[in-house]
Design a protein around this motif. Structure first.
Motif, PDB file in Angstrom:
ATOM      1  N   GLU A 150      20.230 -11.763 -23.877  1.00 14.19           N
ATOM      2  CA  GLU A 150      20.732 -13.353 -23.749  1.00 14.19           C
ATOM      3  C   GLU A 150      20.289 -13.992 -23.235  1.00 14.19           C
ATOM      4  OE1 GLU A 150      25.446 -13.860 -23.598  1.00 14.19           O
ATOM      5  OE2 GLU A 150      25.071 -13.448 -21.431  1.00 14.19           O
ATOM      6  N   ARG A 193      17.738  -9.774 -37.639  1.00 20.79           N
ATOM      7  CA  ARG A 193      18.763  -9.087 -37.295  1.00 20.79           C
ATOM      8  C   ARG A 193      17.236  -8.323 -36.667  1.00 20.79           C
ATOM      9  NH1 ARG A 193      23.033  -7.073 -38.389  1.00 20.79           N
ATOM     10  NH2 ARG A 193      24.417  -8.832 -37.068  1.00 20.79           N
ATOM     11  N   VAL A 309      22.556 -20.095 -30.433  1.00 17.50           N
ATOM     12  CA  VAL A 309      22.367 -19.586 -32.111  1.00 17.50           C
ATOM     13  C   VAL A 309      20.702 -19.362 -31.848  1.00 17.50           C
ATOM     14  CG1 VAL A 309      20.817 -22.569 -32.303  1.00 17.50           C
ATOM     15  CG2 VAL A 309      20.968 -20.892 -34.132  1.00 17.50           C
TER      16      VAL A 309
HETATM   17  N1  GAP Z   1      25.470 -16.421 -25.617  1.00 15.93           N
HETATM   18  C1  GAP Z   1      26.689 -15.233 -26.273  1.00 15.93           C
HETATM   19  C2  GAP Z   1      25.509 -14.401 -27.042  1.00 15.93           C
HETATM   20  O1  GAP Z   1      24.720 -14.384 -27.296  1.00 15.93           O
HETATM   21  P1  GAP Z   1      25.777 -13.560 -30.045  1.00 15.93           P
HETATM   22  O2  GAP Z   1      26.443 -14.794 -31.372  1.00 15.93           O
HETATM   23  O3  GAP Z   1      25.545 -12.412 -29.809  1.00 15.93           O
HETATM   24  O4  GAP Z   1      25.795 -14.954 -28.752  1.00 15.93           O
HETATM   25  C3  GAP Z   1      23.752 -16.065 -30.449  1.00 15.93           C
HETATM   26  O5  GAP Z   1      23.983 -14.387 -30.285  1.00 15.93           O
HETATM   27  C4  GAP Z   1      23.117 -15.947 -31.930  1.00 15.93           C
HETATM   28  O6  GAP Z   1      22.010 -15.252 -31.575  1.00 15.93           O
HETATM   29  C5  GAP Z   1      23.612 -15.240 -32.762  1.00 15.93           C
HETATM   30  O7  GAP Z   1      24.429 -16.619 -34.128  1.00 15.93           O
HETATM   31  C6  GAP Z   1      22.331 -15.695 -34.210  1.00 15.93           C
HETATM   32  O8  GAP Z   1      21.447 -16.469 -34.407  1.00 15.93           O
HETATM   33  C7  GAP Z   1      21.141 -14.969 -32.664  1.00 15.93           C
HETATM   34  N2  GAP Z   1      20.868 -13.867 -32.546  1.00 15.93           N
HETATM   35  C8  GAP Z   1      21.575 -12.573 -32.014  1.00 15.93           C
HETATM   36  N3  GAP Z   1      21.510 -11.004 -32.361  1.00 15.93           N
HETATM   37  C9  GAP Z   1      20.279 -10.891 -32.834  1.00 15.93           C
HETATM   38  C10 GAP Z   1      19.671 -10.323 -33.124  1.00 15.93           C
HETATM   39  N4  GAP Z   1      19.545  -9.083 -32.765  1.00 15.93           N
HETATM   40  N5  GAP Z   1      18.734 -10.923 -34.113  1.00 15.93           N
HETATM   41  C11 GAP Z   1      18.202 -12.258 -34.704  1.00 15.93           C
HETATM   42  N6  GAP Z   1      19.060 -13.518 -33.937  1.00 15.93           N
HETATM   43  C12 GAP Z   1      20.226 -12.505 -32.991  1.00 15.93           C
END
Ligand code: GAP
Length: 434
Positions: A150, A193, A309
């Motif tokens: 992240e 994802r 996001v």
């Molecule tokens: N810092 C908090 C955090 O990272 P998260 O809910 O794990 O929170 C936030 O991720 C956003 O990142 C998600 O709502 C999504 O839009 C995006 N995201 C997370 N994992 C992803 C993945 N494997 N592929 C694409 N987008 C992803």
């Protein structure tokens, strides 16, 4: 998953490839699972989404500053953040066919969904989702570093740097756009994802007694942003995390969800992270991460409200929301600000000075807008190509243009045409795009 809904995704994936939005990564080698490349239209669209986010989160305010932290960070960051210990999924393996599954996604009392054997699952084992690599020439444990899962941690550890450099007082925020990596066990649903993706995150530092007020504020503000992107409001909703869904760091969390063809799913998370992150970095680094309020003469750890996001996920949402099948055409009804190409210019025919005038018009627009010139095939076919690219306006140079300096402008959604003066094209586009 309903069949008709399956088809929408298949058709969208095919259009995205054909028109140059998204390609499978390393396609000539058979592709690599869950990795994608953005083509000429995709890269424009992604850039637009990032710019719209940055505009709303940074340029339109005076309390948020930008940051671009490095992807590789000190390994202790990931101990402090809890990722080394806790960023895991419980996995089970089928002893027969060696397939691996997330324990919560299969029924281990039933046969293996791949080979059909029963009672072949191992005990669940925790699998860390962070990608590891080595820093420097020696591949040994002391040199292990992680690709960040992240972008948020780069913001937390720079709290004082940004605060001091930008002379900020609470409340203030730090915004960042950048790549993140997760070794997801079950990537899927196209770019929904993936293992490599881009995040747009903002951490807002507040007094602990003002956390709930700012949490509400950001919850609202972020939903408004999706409406500004032109997404169908009926397909957007909040999902509040129940007590057992909350991440270890969060006091409260709301997701913004969109109704994808494969169901309602998260596009953004808004979290009240309390003082967890700064507290942990204070503990692990030994540095004082507190804020000193010189008016109240108080020293305390700020609370953090996070908005997070995925850029790729937003792009997928915009593609799905825009995809429209009409009787005679398929059209991507993007908001003009999101559309990869803003306008196309056509000569009606390839003679009588029309191509020359059309090229003059397009050269005037270049530099201000992403535009496209097309003289191949019938005008009808050229319109259809632009419909699939989601280009909101097509200007056509015809006989009248040579006589009175006007062109037709065709609106992508209504397909209606009107005449406007060539001199007015720029202001017309400026007004429509903003
Ligand atoms: N810092 C908090 C955090 O990272 P998260 O809910 O794990 O929170 C936030 O991720 C956003 O990142 C998600 O709502 C999504 O839009 C995006 N995201 C997370 N994992 C992803 C993945 N494997 N592929 C694409 N987008 C992803």
């Amino acid at each position: 998953m309903a069949k008709s809904k399956d088809k929408t995704m298949d058709k969208l994936v095919s259009l995205a490839k054909r028109r140059g939005f998204i390609f499978q990564s390393s396609e000539i080698y058979g592709g690599i699972n869950s990795c994608y490349d953005y083509g000429p239209l995709g890269v424009e669209m992604k850039k637009n989404i990032k710019e719209l986010w940055w505009k709303s989160m940074v340029y339109e305010r005076d309390d948020v500053e930008g940051l671009d932290a490095s992807i590789l960070m000190h390994p202790k960051v990931w101990e402090a953040s809890g990722h080394v210990e806790g960023f895991t999924d419980p996995m089970v393996d089928c002893k027969q066919c060696k397939s691996r599954f997330r324990e919560d996604q299969i029924d281990t009392s039933k046969p293996c969904p791949v080979c059909g054997n029963r009672d072949t699952f191992t005990e669940a084992r925790n699998f860390n989702l962070m990608f590891k690599t080595f820093m420097g020439p020696l591949e040994e444990s002391a040199n292990v570093v992680f690709l960040r899962p992240e972008t948020a941690q780069g913001i937390f550890v720079n709290f004082h740097n940004v605060r001091e450099a930008a002379r900020k007082r609470l409340p203030f925020g730090i915004a960042q756009i950048g790549k993140a990596f997760r070794n997801e066990i079950t990537p899927g649903n196209y770019i929904f994802r993936t293992r490599e993706f881009e995040q747009m995150e903002m951490q807002y530092f507040v007094r602990p007694d003002e956390d709930e007020k700012w949490f509400e504020y950001w919850k609202q503000k972020r939903m408004d942003w999706y409406r500004r992107l032109g997404l169908n409001p009926e397909k957007l909703r909040y999902h509040e995390h129940g007590k057992n869904e909350l991440a270890h760091y969060a006091k409260a969390a709301f997701d913004i969800e969109y109704e994808f063809p494969f169901g309602w799913n998260e596009i953004e998370g808004i979290h009240n992270r309390t003082d967890f992150d700064l507290g942990r970095h204070k503990e692990f680094s030994g540095k004082d991460m507190q804020f000193f309020d010189d008016q109240a003469k108080e020293r305390f750890l700020p609370y953090i409200i996070e908005t997070s996001v995925g850029c790729d996920r937003t792009l997928l949402t915009c593609l799905i929301d825009a995809y429209t099948e009409e009787e005679e055409r398929v059209v991507m009804k993007f908001a003009p600000a999101v559309a990869p190409v803003k306008a196309a210019v056509f000569p009606l025919v390839k003679r009588d000075g029309m191509p020359e005038l059309a090229k003059k018009i397009i050269n005037d627009l270049r530099g201000n807008f992403r535009v496209f010139y097309d003289e191949a095939g019938s005008v009808g076919r050229r319109y259809r190509r632009m419909d699939e690219a989601g280009t909101p306006f097509c200007f056509t140079v015809d006989t009248e243009s040579l006589e009175n300096g006007t062109v037709t402008v065709r609106d992508r959604d209504s397909m209606e045409q009107q005449r406007i003066a060539i001199d007015e094209i720029k202001s017309f586009l400026n007004e429509k795009i903003s």
